[in-house]
Every structure is written in structure tokens, then in C-alpha cells.
Design a protein around this motif. Structure first.
Motif, PDB file in Angstrom:
ATOM      1  N   ALA A  36      52.419  15.990  -7.863  1.00  0.00           N
ATOM      2  CA  ALA A  36      51.015  16.140  -8.276  1.00  0.00           C
ATOM      3  C   ALA A  36      50.154  15.058  -7.625  1.00  0.00           C
ATOM      4  O   ALA A  36      48.981  15.295  -7.315  1.00  0.00           O
ATOM      5  N   LEU A  37      50.726  13.879  -7.403  1.00  0.00           N
ATOM      6  CA  LEU A  37      49.957  12.797  -6.775  1.00  0.00           C
ATOM      7  C   LEU A  37      49.628  13.160  -5.324  1.00  0.00           C
ATOM      8  O   LEU A  37      48.496  12.982  -4.862  1.00  0.00           O
ATOM      9  N   TYR A  38      50.626  13.698  -4.596  1.00  0.00           N
ATOM     10  CA  TYR A  38      50.388  14.121  -3.206  1.00  0.00           C
ATOM     11  C   TYR A  38      49.407  15.289  -3.174  1.00  0.00           C
ATOM     12  O   TYR A  38      48.571  15.392  -2.285  1.00  0.00           O
ATOM     13  N   ARG A  39      49.513  16.165  -4.157  1.00  0.00           N
ATOM     14  CA  ARG A  39      48.575  17.293  -4.234  1.00  0.00           C
ATOM     15  C   ARG A  39      47.159  16.781  -4.522  1.00  0.00           C
ATOM     16  O   ARG A  39      46.182  17.303  -3.999  1.00  0.00           O
ATOM     17  N   GLY A  40      47.045  15.753  -5.366  1.00  0.00           N
ATOM     18  CA  GLY A  40      45.729  15.188  -5.697  1.00  0.00           C
ATOM     19  C   GLY A  40      45.054  14.620  -4.458  1.00  0.00           C
ATOM     20  O   GLY A  40      43.863  14.850  -4.218  1.00  0.00           O
ATOM     21  N   ILE A  41      45.830  13.913  -3.655  1.00  0.00           N
ATOM     22  CA  ILE A  41      45.262  13.334  -2.430  1.00  0.00           C
ATOM     23  C   ILE A  41      44.871  14.453  -1.457  1.00  0.00           C
ATOM     24  O   ILE A  41      43.841  14.388  -0.794  1.00  0.00           O
ATOM     25  N   THR A  42      45.673  15.505  -1.420  1.00  0.00           N
ATOM     26  CA  THR A  42      45.369  16.637  -0.537  1.00  0.00           C
ATOM     27  C   THR A  42      44.073  17.321  -0.977  1.00  0.00           C
ATOM     28  O   THR A  42      43.210  17.662  -0.155  1.00  0.00           O
ATOM     29  N   TRP A  43      43.927  17.489  -2.270  1.00  0.00           N
ATOM     30  CA  TRP A  43      42.698  18.118  -2.785  1.00  0.00           C
ATOM     31  C   TRP A  43      41.485  17.259  -2.415  1.00  0.00           C
ATOM     32  O   TRP A  43      40.476  17.777  -1.934  1.00  0.00           O
ATOM     33  N   PHE A  44      41.629  15.948  -2.603  1.00  0.00           N
ATOM     34  CA  PHE A  44      40.535  15.026  -2.248  1.00  0.00           C
ATOM     35  C   PHE A  44      40.203  15.179  -0.757  1.00  0.00           C
ATOM     36  O   PHE A  44      39.033  15.277  -0.373  1.00  0.00           O
ATOM     37  N   ALA A  45      41.235  15.217   0.091  1.00  0.00           N
ATOM     38  CA  ALA A  45      41.017  15.318   1.541  1.00  0.00           C
ATOM     39  C   ALA A  45      40.291  16.621   1.881  1.00  0.00           C
ATOM     40  O   ALA A  45      39.380  16.637   2.714  1.00  0.00           O
TER      41      ALA A  45
END
Ligand code: DC
Length: 224
Positions: A36-45
Motif C-alpha cells: 500500500a505504501l508503494y501504491r500510495g507513492i504511485t498514486w501521488f506520482a
């Protein structure tokens, strides 16, 4: 007595997170879904760091990393992911995020950014963390390490059903291709690839349901 530190790694859609969540409840420990943390950064990007072609501009993302604050908040036992105070728990499950997350997770800057916070959460013990590199890199001294795997067809079926239950439109063949591609990028990347730790217990749950997988994991935890 110090509560255990448990690492759960494995392929996409082997049930790592939902299984870890139940085990955490049973043992009274914290569950951290590191994907979920990697997904959060991806969403932000995807919101803030794309060019005209919608491709992620990684140098922009890297300079923006210090502005990202990811937190899990407890909502009635359910951990909800917030990015800079915005609830993004549904957004991180979209196909667009799934299609880009492995490329983001491949970047050294992103992995370094998330590594220390994952480690510090485990310092006091009493945590089950699921991901791809938990037993190998994040928590090499975990008390227990499990590595989950299942056939690609079974994993596709699970992911497809999960998307439909979240109200997200999906095409089964596309779901399968996304899983294959993600497994490939995750396993072949240079930094912290998806790999079974030498001392991990491997569980193939192609023919096991969620409860049976949980029981199998608990049987190892209860041995000690
Ligand atoms: O578990 P998941 O499908 O939500 O993970 C999303 C992506 O994040 C996955 O493609 C690999 C990456 N990931 C990672 O590289 N390391 C982790 N510890 C967790 C996830």
C-alpha cells in the motif's frame, strides 16, 4: 514477553495482506501492508509528477518525496492509508495504479525513502509485515518468515474477484497480464527483488482457501 515480528512475502494476489490482517487480529499485533505504501507513492506520482504523455517523470517524483507523508489511521480496527491527510485507500487499488506501481517500486530513491520507516515500525516487536522484500531486506532478523505462492490462474481469479467487489471494472485477461508483468518486474529488479529468503517457510496456497492458509501459518507460530 516480546511479541513476534513476522514477515510475509510472495507473489501478487496470493492473499498476503488479507491473511496477515486476520493473523494480526488473532495475535493482537499490528499489520503493515507495505504494498500500500508503494501504491500510495504511485498514486501521488500519477497526480503530481507526470508529463503530457501521462508517463511518470521520475526526477520530479524523487524531488517531491520529502513532501509525502504516508500514515495509516485506525478506523474501527481497519487501517486506512492517508497521504498528506487525504484518505487514498480506494484510489490505490485502481488499475492505473496497479499498472504503474512496479516501475515506481523499482526505483532506489523510492525504496530508500520507505525502508527506514518500515524498519522502525518493527523495532518494538508485535508486527506482521507483508510485501516482497520483508524477509530478505527490510526485516532479515524477523522471528518468522513465510513466502506465499499460487498458480497464475488462481491468482488472476482472486484479483479479478477482488476488483469486482471493490466496484472496479476489470477484464480477466488484462488482470492476468498485469500480474505476470508485475511479477516479472518485481523479481527481476536490481534492488530488493522479490525473492524467497533462504530461511522462509514456503506455502503454495493454490488449493488452500484463506482460512486453510491462515491455519497453516498459525500451526508454525504455535510450534514455538
Ligand atoms: O502487494 P501489492 O500488490 O499491493 O504491491 C504493489 C507493488 O509494490 C508490487 O508490484 C511490488 C511492490 N512492492 C515492493 O516492491 N516491495 C514491497 N515490500 C511491497 C510491494
Amino acid at each position: 514477553m516480546k511479541k513476534p515480528v513476522i514477515a510475509i512475502d510472495g507473489y501478487s494476489s496470493t492473499g498476503k495482506s488479507s491473511i496477515s490482517k486476520v493473523i494480526a487480529q488473532k495475535l493482537g499485533i499490528i499489520h503493515l501492508d507495505t504494498g500500500a505504501l508503494y501504491r500510495g507513492i504511485t498514486w501521488f506520482a500519477l497526480q503530481n509528477c507526470t508529463g503530457e504523455d501521462r508517463a511518470i517523470d521520475f526526477s520530479r517524483l524523487f524531488s517531491a518525496l520529502p513532501q509525502i507523508r504516508l500514515e495509516f489511521k485506525n478506523d474501527d480496527g481497519e487501517l486506512i492509508l492517508y497521504l498528506n491527510d487525504q484518505n487514498i485507500s480506494k484510489e490505490i487499488r485502481t488499475n492505473e495504479v496497479s499498472d504503474h506501481v512496479s516501475l515506481v517500486a523499482k526505483q532506489k530513491e523510492v525504496r530508500d525513502f520507505l525502508l527506514q520507516s518500515q524498519r522502525s515500525l518493527a523495532e518494538k516487536g508485535g508486527i506482521i509485515m507483508d510485501g516482497r522484500d520483508i524477509g530478505t531486506v527490510v526485516l532479515p532478523n524477523a522471528d518468522y518468515k513465510f513466502f506465499l505462492t499460487a498458480s497464475i490462474d488462481e491468482r488472476t481469479r482472486r484479483r479479478y474477484t477482488e476488483l469486482l467487489s471493490l466496484g472496479i471494472e476489470a477484464d480477466e485477461q488484462q488482470v492476468k497480464e498485469n500480474l505476470i508483468q508485475r511479477d516479472r518486474i518485481d523479481s527481476e529488479r536490481e534492488i530488493s527483488p522479490l525473492r524467497q529468503a533462504d530461511d522462509a517457510i514456503v506455502i503454495d496456497n493454490t488449493f488452500l482457501n484463506k482460512k486453510e492458509t491462515i491455519d497453516e501459518i498459525l500451526s508454525y507460530l504455535n510450534k514455538n
